[in-house]
Motif scaffolding. Structure first.
Motif, PDB file in Angstrom:
ATOM      1  N   MET A 124      -0.996  14.128  -1.898  1.00 51.13           N
ATOM      2  CA  MET A 124      -0.421  12.961  -1.160  1.00 51.13           C
ATOM      3  C   MET A 124       1.051  13.454  -0.537  1.00 51.13           C
ATOM      4  SD  MET A 124      -1.336   9.840  -1.257  1.00 51.13           S
ATOM      5  CE  MET A 124       0.137   9.188  -1.003  1.00 51.13           C
ATOM      6  N   ILE A 156       0.883  -1.293  -0.094  1.00 54.63           N
ATOM      7  CA  ILE A 156      -0.037   0.000   0.021  1.00 54.63           C
ATOM      8  C   ILE A 156       0.806   1.235   0.080  1.00 54.63           C
ATOM      9  CG2 ILE A 156      -1.607   1.288   1.333  1.00 54.63           C
ATOM     10  CD1 ILE A 156      -2.803  -1.409   2.369  1.00 54.63           C
ATOM     11  N   PHE A 186       4.918   4.868   4.811  1.00 53.80           N
ATOM     12  CA  PHE A 186       4.954   5.829   3.718  1.00 53.80           C
ATOM     13  C   PHE A 186       6.485   6.882   3.628  1.00 53.80           C
ATOM     14  CE2 PHE A 186       0.132   6.215   4.210  1.00 53.80           C
ATOM     15  CZ  PHE A 186      -0.015   5.665   3.110  1.00 53.80           C
ATOM     16  N   ILE A 231       2.912   1.525  -3.337  1.00 51.23           N
ATOM     17  CA  ILE A 231       1.847   1.863  -4.476  1.00 51.23           C
ATOM     18  C   ILE A 231       1.363   3.255  -4.400  1.00 51.23           C
ATOM     19  CG2 ILE A 231      -0.441   1.667  -5.459  1.00 51.23           C
ATOM     20  CD1 ILE A 231      -0.020  -1.481  -4.802  1.00 51.23           C
ATOM     21  N   LEU A 232       1.138   3.748  -3.382  1.00 55.60           N
ATOM     22  CA  LEU A 232       0.550   5.289  -3.183  1.00 55.60           C
ATOM     23  C   LEU A 232       1.619   6.157  -3.378  1.00 55.60           C
ATOM     24  CD1 LEU A 232      -2.013   4.815  -0.186  1.00 55.60           C
ATOM     25  CD2 LEU A 232      -2.702   5.123  -2.611  1.00 55.60           C
ATOM     26  N   THR A 284       2.627   6.081  -7.418  1.00 58.24           N
ATOM     27  CA  THR A 284       1.415   6.894  -8.163  1.00 58.24           C
ATOM     28  C   THR A 284       1.786   8.283  -7.967  1.00 58.24           C
ATOM     29  OG1 THR A 284      -0.106   6.814  -6.196  1.00 58.24           O
ATOM     30  CG2 THR A 284      -0.159   5.219  -7.956  1.00 58.24           C
ATOM     31  N   MET A 285       2.376   8.887  -6.618  1.00 57.74           N
ATOM     32  CA  MET A 285       2.490  10.236  -6.712  1.00 57.74           C
ATOM     33  C   MET A 285       3.867  10.725  -7.521  1.00 57.74           C
ATOM     34  SD  MET A 285       5.093  11.931  -4.592  1.00 57.74           S
ATOM     35  CE  MET A 285       5.248  10.993  -3.124  1.00 57.74           C
ATOM     36  N   TRP A 297      -2.739  15.578  -7.224  1.00 50.44           N
ATOM     37  CA  TRP A 297      -2.809  14.366  -6.621  1.00 50.44           C
ATOM     38  C   TRP A 297      -1.576  14.035  -5.826  1.00 50.44           C
ATOM     39  CZ3 TRP A 297      -4.730  10.523  -4.170  1.00 50.44           C
ATOM     40  CH2 TRP A 297      -4.175   9.169  -3.955  1.00 50.44           C
TER      41      TRP A 297
END
Length: 582
Positions: free
Chosen positions: A485, A118, A269, A121-122, A125-126, A481
Motif C-alpha cells: 500500500m 476510500i 491518499f 479506509i485504505l 487498513t494499512m 499489505w
C-alpha cells in the motif's frame, strides 16, 4: 556465521550494562556520585541537567558496527515512566490533529465524499497492519531499519523522520496562531507564536512525564470532541438542527460522490497519510514505558477503534453535511481552521457558539501535534547519535532521562515559526513540507518490511511467535499489505505531482510534492559512500532478535504467556472477543 539455533546476540547482550532507573538522581551509575546527600532543591535541579553517566555499551572493540548500534539503542538511558493510561490515550488520540480536522477539507474538495472515505479506509487498513512492538528500544522504527534492513537505510529513515518533526513544529506553531485569528484577535500572530513556542518547550522540559500527561489531557479533549461531533452530525443530517431539513445523501447526488474521478481518489491518499502521521508514536514511546509487555498490546489495539470511529465515521458525516464544491473549503491556508469541514458543517447547521468550541478543539489538536513533534524529533535524534549515525553530542541524555540536545535542536529549528511575520510564510513552508512530504510512507513501509524480516529471522533461528507477548493481529501478511500500500501511495503521488489536477506539468509543483524521494536516495547513497559500506541488506544470520527486550528469560516469558492464554481460553466468548479487540 551463527548457527540457526544460536542467534548472534551474545556480544551485544553480554555487554556489561548497569541496571538503572533513569529518572532517579540516586542511581549508583550517575556521574559525580560521591555525595549521596539530597542537597538543596536548587542543587538537585541543577544536577538534573548533567549528563547521565553510563557504562559504554560500545566498549567491546570486537563488536561490529551493527552490533554496536543494536547495543546503543537497547540500553539508552531514557526515563521509563509512561503508564498504561498514557500509552492508551496516545494511541487513541495522539494523531488526531490538523490532518483530520482541517486537511480533510482539501481532500473532500479535490476528491469528493466517496474518495474521502476510500482514501482514509485504505490508508487506515494499512496503518492497522503496521503497528506491532516487540523491542521497546530507543528510536523504535528508525533503529529497526538499522537492525533488520540496512544501517544506511536506517540512517536515511531516521534522518527523514527527525526532519519531518523538525519541520512540523514551526508549521504547527504558525497553524496555532492562524487558528486564534478565527476570533479576529488584534494581537499580532508573532506574539501568539511566541506563547505557544514557550508552552510546548516547557511541557517537554518536564520530560516524558510532561509529554505523557499533556497528551493524556489533549487526547481526552479531542476524543470527546470527535464523539460529540458524531452525535451532532447524525442529528443535523436527520434535520434536527436549528436550520432544520433532512439532508441524508443529498450531497452524494448533487454535486456528486466523486470530484475528479480516479485522479481525485489518488490525490486523497497523501492527505490521508498525513492525517495518520503520529500513529507510530506509540512505538517510539515504548522505550519509555514502565511495563511495555502489558501496556503496548492494549495501546496498539486502540488504533483499530480510532481508525473506525474517529476517522471513518466522522468523515462519513462530514461528506454528508458539506458539499465538496463549498468555497469555504479552499481556505487561506492548509492550516486555516476556517477551512475545516467540521466547523463548516456546524455553521451550516445554524448552531451559534459551537463553531468556536470546535475551533478551540482544533487549537488543542494543533498544540498536541507540536508537542509530539518535539518529543518525536528529540528521541529520534538521540537514537541516531547513539548509533553513530549523527554527531555524538545529540545523544546527550540528562539525569532525568531527557534528550536535552535533541530538544534544543527542535527548539532551534522551531524558531522558523517567526516567519509568520513575513508575507512569504506560505512559500517557505511549502518548500519545507516538500522535504518530508512522503516521510510517513517511507516510515510505515520500512516498519512493515522490518516486521517481515523479523519474522523471517525468527523462523531462521527455529523459534516461533509463542515467545512474543503481542503479535500483529493482521499477521505477517498484513505487513505485506501495508508495504504494498505504501508503494502504491508513492506511485499515486508521483502521478499527481507530475500531472497536477486541472493544471499542466510544472517542475516546481512536482518537487513540492515529491522532493522527499530524491532526498532519501541521496542520504542512503551518501551514507554508503561515506562509510564505504556496500552491503545491501542485513543477512538473516546477522539479525539480533533478542537485544532490547525487557524480559530476556524466554522460558519464563513463554510460561507466563501460556498461562495467560489458558486463563483467557476459560473465559466466556464475549470476554474473549472483547480482549481480542481491546
Amino acid at each position: 556465521m551463527a548457527s540457526p539455533t544460536e542467534p548472534p546476540t551474545k556480544q551485544a547482550s553480554n555487554v556489561d550494562i548497569a541496571p538503572r532507573e533513569s529518572g532517579s538522581s540516586s542511581s549508583s551509575h550517575l556521574k559525580g556520585q560521591g555525595n549521596t546527600k539530597p542537597g538543596t532543591k536548587w542543587s538537585r535541579f541543577r544536577d538534573s541537567f548533567r549528563k547521565m553517566e553510563e557504562l559504554d555499551p560500545l566498549a567491546n572493540k570486537d563488536m561490529t558496527d551493527l552490533e554496536k548500534a543494536v547495543a546503543a539503542t537497547s540500553n539508552a538511558h531514557l526515563s521509563r515512566s509512561l503508564k498504561t493510561r498514557h500509552l492508551q490515550m496516545i494511541a487513541i488520540g495522539g494523531a488526531i490533529g490538523t490532518g483530520l480536522f482541517v486537511g480533510s477539507g482539501s481532500a473532500l474538495r479535490t476528491g469528493g465524499p466517496a474518495a474521502l472515505l476510500i482514501g482514509w479506509i485504505l490508508v487506515g487498513t494499512m496503518i492497522y497492519c503496521t503497528l506491532a512492538v516487540t523491542f521497546p528500544v530507543s528510536g523504535a522504527f528508525a533503529a529497526y531499519s538499522t537492525r533488520f534492513l540496512d544501517p544506511s537505510w536506517g540512517f536515511a529513515m531516521g534522518s527523514l523522520y527527525a526532519l519531518n518533526w523538525l519541520i512540523i513544529l514551526p508549521l504547527e506553531l504558525v497553524a496555532a496562531s492562524i487558528t486564534v485569528s478565527y476570533w479576529k484577535s488584534d494581537v499580532n500572530n508573532a506574539a501568539w507564536v511566541s506563547i505557544f513556542y514557550v508552552l510546548i518547550l516547557a511541557i517537554n522540559m518536564f520530560g516524558v512525564k510532561g509529554y505523557g500527561e499533556a497528551e493524556f489531557v489533549f487526547s481526552i479533549i479531542k476524543v470527546i470532541a470527535v464523539i460529540g461531533f458524531i452525535f451532532l452530525g447524525i442529528i443535523l443530517n436527520c434535520g434536527g438542527g436549528p436550520q432544520g431539513g433532512y439532508i441524508g445523501g443529498t450531497f452524494w447526488r448533487d454535486p456528486g460522490a466523486f470530484a475528479n474521478g480516479f485522479k481525485g481518489v489518488c490525490s486523497v491518499f497523501v492527505t490521508a497519510a498525513f492525517a495518520f502521521t503520529g500513529t507510530e508514536m506509540v512505538g517510539l514511546a515504548a522505550a519509555e514505558s514502565e511495563n511495555p509487555r502489558k501496556s503496548l498490546p492494549k495501546a496498539t489495539k486502540q488504533v483499530f477503534w480510532r481508525i473506525t470511529l474517529f476517522y471513518i465515521v466522522s468523515l462519513t458525516l462530514v461528506g454528508l453535511l458539506v458539499r465538496y464544491d463549498d468555497d469555504r473549503l479552499i481556505g487561506t491556508s492548509s492550516v486555516d481552521a476556517s477551512a475545516s469541514p467540521f466547523v463548516i458543517a456546524i455553521n451550516n447547521g445554524g448552531i451559534k457558539g459551537l463553531p468556536s468550541v470546535m475551533n478551540v478543539v482544533i487549537l488543542i489538536a494543533v498544540l498536541s501535534v507540536g508537542n509530539s513533534a518535539v518529543y518525536g524529533c528529540s528521541r529520534t535524534l538521540a537514537s541516531l547519535a547513539a548509533q553513530g549515525l549523527l554527531p555524538h553530542f545529540l545523544a546527550y541524555i540528562d539525569r532525568k532521562g531527557r534528550p536535552l540536545a535533541g530538544i534544543a535542536m527542535s527548539a532551534l529549528f522551531g524558531l522558523l515559526c517567526f516567519v509568520s511575520a513575513s508575507d512569504k510564510q506560505g512559500e517557505v513552508f511549502a518548500w519545507l513540507m516538500a522535504l518530508v512530504g512522503l516521510s510517513s510512507c517511507f516510515t510505515w513501509g520500512s516498519i512493515c518490511l522490518c516486521h517481515i524480516r523479523f519474522r523471517q529471522a525468527l523462523t531462521f533461528y527455529g523459534r516461533d511467535t509463542s515467545e512474543l507477548a503481542f503479535t500483529s493481529q493482521a499477521t505477517v501478511y498484513g505487513s505485506w499489505w501495508g508495504f504494498i500500500m505504501n508503494i502504491l501511495i508513492m506511485i499515486a503521488q508521483f502521478w499527481i505531482a507530475l500531472f497536477p489536477l486541472h493544471d499542466n506539468p510544472d517542475p516546481a509543483v512536482f518537487f513540492k510534492n515529491y522532493l522527499a524521494f530524491p532526498i532519501v536516495i541521496a542520504m542512503y547513497v551518501g551514507h554508503k559512500i561515506y562509510l564505504k559500506n556496500w552491503i545491501m541488506y542485513v543477512k538473516l544470520p546477522q539479525i539480533d532478535i533478542d537485544s532490547g527486550r525487557r524480559d530476556l528469560d524466554l522460558d519464563k516469558v513463554k510460561q507466563e504467556l501460556a498461562e495467560e492464554r489458558l486463563e483467557l481460553a476459560l473465559k466466556p466468548f464475549y470476554y474473549r472477543v472483547y480482549k481480542f479487540w481491546c
